[in-house]
Write an enzyme that holds these catalytic residues in place. Sequence first.
Site, mmCIF file in Angstrom:
data_model
loop_
_atom_site.group_PDB
_atom_site.id
_atom_site.type_symbol
_atom_site.label_atom_id
_atom_site.label_comp_id
_atom_site.label_asym_id
_atom_site.label_seq_id
_atom_site.Cartn_x
_atom_site.Cartn_y
_atom_site.Cartn_z
ATOM 1 C CG HIS A 24 -6.007 0.029 -11.909
ATOM 2 N ND1 HIS A 24 -5.050 0.821 -12.505
ATOM 3 C CD2 HIS A 24 -5.327 -0.880 -11.172
ATOM 4 C CE1 HIS A 24 -3.849 0.410 -12.136
ATOM 5 N NE2 HIS A 24 -3.997 -0.630 -11.330
ATOM 6 C CE LYS A 48 4.034 -0.713 -7.776
ATOM 7 N NZ LYS A 48 2.656 -0.854 -7.995
ATOM 8 N NE ARG A 103 -2.120 -7.684 -13.959
ATOM 9 C CZ ARG A 103 -1.180 -6.796 -13.715
ATOM 10 N NH1 ARG A 103 -1.111 -5.710 -14.434
ATOM 11 N NH2 ARG A 103 -0.300 -6.982 -12.761
ATOM 12 C CB SER A 141 0.414 1.213 -13.500
ATOM 13 O OG SER A 141 -0.925 1.282 -13.080
#
Length: 181
Positions: A24, A48, A103, A141
């Site tokens: 990030h 989420k 990514r 994450s």
Amino acid sequence: MPMSDSRIDRVVVPGTFDPVTFGHLDVIGRARRLFPHVTVGVAASVGKNGTGPTFSLDERVDMLLAALEEEGLADGVEVRPFSGLLVSFCKEVGAGGVVKGLRAMTDFEYELQQADLNSNMAPEIESVFVMSNPKYGYVSSSIVRELASLGTDVSFLVPSVVERRLEEHYRGREERGRRRE
């Protein structure tokens, strides 16, 4: 619709940052090199993954501010929480673009759908994609949280301030579990 000749002065780098990783921070730093003003939008993301984020919105904002300071990236970067639509947040802060890191192909497919949707809702807001630094292409994450929950060293994935918060979080969870037994 013809393109505007106006330059983009401010962009938003959005995410849940649950927690913020070196990947990030790489995207934020690169956005800062490309644009004079960067607003990092920390999304509430209440639902989420069906469970909500691990850290509260305030905790994620605090960790991000501390990580930016620790890594020398705080100049020209504003951090703000938001909920609701990303395009609404962009309009609120006066951003002409959104910067996202990619990514892998799976990121591209998801981000392209989001960019297309955002473009239909707010054609004046550009989507800018930066490729992941190969050092961070595997970092997410969720991987950081999983490793930290197992007591594994995550210092190569996150700044020390985030590493400490993860240790506190998972140590506290273990202690609460032992008290219930």
